[in-house]
Design a protein around this motif. Structure first.
Motif, short mmCIF file in Angstrom:
data_model
loop_
_atom_site.label_atom_id
_atom_site.label_comp_id
_atom_site.label_asym_id
_atom_site.label_seq_id
_atom_site.Cartn_x
_atom_site.Cartn_y
_atom_site.Cartn_z
N GLY A 182 -97.56 -20.26 18.24
CA GLY A 182 -98.77 -19.99 18.50
C GLY A 182 -99.56 -21.27 18.67
O GLY A 182 -100.86 -21.33 19.33
N ARG A 183 -99.67 -22.29 18.35
CA ARG A 183 -99.68 -23.71 18.11
C ARG A 183 -98.95 -24.48 19.41
O ARG A 183 -99.92 -24.84 20.05
N LEU A 184 -97.66 -24.69 19.91
CA LEU A 184 -97.38 -25.54 20.89
C LEU A 184 -98.49 -24.37 22.47
O LEU A 184 -98.32 -24.91 23.41
N ALA A 190 -92.60 -27.58 27.02
CA ALA A 190 -91.69 -27.53 29.21
C ALA A 190 -91.04 -28.72 29.09
O ALA A 190 -91.42 -29.66 29.05
N TYR A 191 -89.43 -28.50 29.43
CA TYR A 191 -88.28 -29.12 29.34
C TYR A 191 -88.68 -29.93 28.38
O TYR A 191 -88.22 -31.53 28.57
N GLU A 218 -88.95 -20.37 24.19
CA GLU A 218 -89.95 -19.13 24.04
C GLU A 218 -90.93 -19.88 23.76
O GLU A 218 -92.20 -20.21 24.22
N MET A 219 -91.35 -21.81 23.52
CA MET A 219 -91.81 -22.34 24.15
C MET A 219 -92.41 -23.40 25.31
O MET A 219 -92.78 -23.87 25.61
N ASP A 277 -96.69 -16.00 22.26
CA ASP A 277 -97.70 -17.19 21.73
C ASP A 277 -98.81 -16.36 21.77
O ASP A 277 -100.00 -17.32 21.18
N GLN A 278 -99.36 -14.91 21.39
CA GLN A 278 -100.74 -14.69 21.36
C GLN A 278 -100.71 -14.10 19.62
O GLN A 278 -100.40 -13.29 19.26
#
Length: 420
Positions: A182-184, A190-191, A218-219, A277-278
């Motif tokens: 949720g934060r990121l 990404a990568y 997932e982030m 991320d919701q």
């Protein structure tokens, strides 16, 4: 020159170069996993590349886990082709019903501190909990590893995730992972590598760390890696006879950013449909009706997860009318342990549908599929439309305890509030 992160050190070791973030390196792979969701295409690439022999079969593992049991003549044929290829070249193959490939890599001691372990499935990041650089690759990459034993990578920058405090009662590793997502955001890392650190790490069991590493992708992260400690060594005892050399970051290692999470300040979390991320505090979604509860996957299908769920189900008096409870152990070892300690019988007694160890309903390729309009709360790692095989269903993601709490009430419920 500045010090190096864990990822930089491991990729330097495996490439023989002074690997730094942003560099392209060719690395020797310690172990590569292929599943029935990726090996068939990898074999097509292998043939197209002129492959006639496998460079180092001892470093390869195949797992039949996405189609368990097989759902069509086509999947039966895919399994036959994989078995034949593995037998021909002496590749270890975990057959249908043995479990999810990622869990089996961990259980069989294939993921070791300081190593480079890859898998032709995005959740190969799970093994980073054991202090190895673990990442997902494509089927063509797997074919290349079959041929030459190496793969190429761009060395990722690293985000330092500092954990402090200790999780309070009723809050679990899945809550940490969801709070971080949720934060990121879904592409906030990404990568990049998520490198976990801080005094809170020592409070997490190895199975807890697997959850955080698993959700790293997932982030958008390339890997999610933990330092090695006594917990790591204790888990590996009896699982491997190989020696290993743990890797720690240098004190002056450079990070793209630092994120701090106070474990003792967290509350139960839930990811709402249809984005991982919701994420909101679970209390903000309390009362939302659910008709299906799913316990399993490479995120939440381990013995510790089922123990947590069982405790809540027992405290809540069992499964509410109109709720379907589906259970899929992540491996046969876990299922056997559940059988031995009474957890399996307890869940069956609550009316659970128990599916053979494997990926099950998670990706919708086998197992129990939710119906149109059904709301599912799951211990899994993804909740986009169609993830469980039906785009007309809605998926919420939460901890095993929160999923069990929802089962007892037929609605999203704080597990801390469940009692007879």
């Amino acid at each position: 020159m500045a010090g190096r992160t864990i990822s930089e050190k491991i990729l330097a070791r495996k490439s023989g170069l002074d690997a730094r973030a942003g560099n392209l390196v060719v690395c020797k792979v310690d172990c590569a996993l292929g599943t029935d969701g990726s090996v068939p295409m990898a074999l097509d690439y292998f043939k197209a590349m002129g492959g006639e022999s496998v460079r180092d079969p001892a470093r390869l593992v195949f797992a039949l886990d996405h189609y368990v049991p097989p759902t069509s003549p086509q999947t039966i044929e895919l399994h036959r082709v994989m078995r034949d290829f593995a037998k021909r070249f002496g590749i270890t193959l975990h057959d249908a019903g043995e479990g999810i490939g990622h869990q089996l890599i961990v259980e069989t001691g294939r993921a070791l501190p300081g190593g480079l372990v890859v898998g032709a499935d995005s959740h190969a990041v799970t093994y980073g909990a054991l202090n190895c650089f673990a990442t997902g690759i494509g089927s063509s990459d797997l074919a290349a590893i079959m041929l030459c034993g190496r793969t190429w990578l761009r060395v990722p920058h690293s985000i330092r995730v500092v954990l402090t405090g200790q999780l309070p009662s009723g809050v679990y590793p899945k809550d940490v992972a969801l709070a971080l997502a949720g934060r990121l955001g879904a592409d906030g890392a990404a990568y990049q590598a998520l490198e976990f650190a801080g005094p809170g790490v020592a409070t997490l069991a190895l199975e807890d760390r697997l959850v955080l590493s698993n959700l790293a992708v997932e982030m958008g992260a390339k890997t999610g890696i933990f330092p090695a400690d006594g917990e790591t060594v204790a888990y590996l005892e009896g699982r491997t006879g190989q020696t290993f050399e743990p890797v720690a970051p240098d004190p002056d290692a450079r990070y793209s950013q630092t994120v701090e999470i106070a474990l003792d300040a967290l509350t139960p979390q839930v990811a709402l449909p249809h984005l991982v991320d919701q994420v909101v505090a679970l209390e903000d979604a309390a009362g939302t009706p659910v008709q299906m509860v799913y316990l399993g996957t490479c995120t939440g299908g381990r013995l510790r997860d089922f123990h947590q769920a069982r405790a809540v189900l027992e405290a809540g008096g069992g499964v509410a009318p109109g709720v379907q409870l589906v259970v899929t152990p992540a491996s046969r070892e876990i299922r056997d342990a559940m059988s031995a300690d009474g957890t399996l019988d307890a869940l069956i007694g609550f009316g659970a549908t128990v599916v053979e160890p494997g990926c099950g309903s998670c990706c919708g390729t086998c197992g129990v599929i939710p119906g149109d309009g059904v709301s599912v709360i799951s211990t899994a790692n993804r909740n986009f439309k169609g993830r469980m095989g039906n785009a007309k269903a809605s998926i919420y993601l939460a901890s095993p305890a929160a999923c069990a709490a929802a089962a007892t009430r037929g609605a999203v419920t704080d597990p801390r509030k469940v009692s007879r």
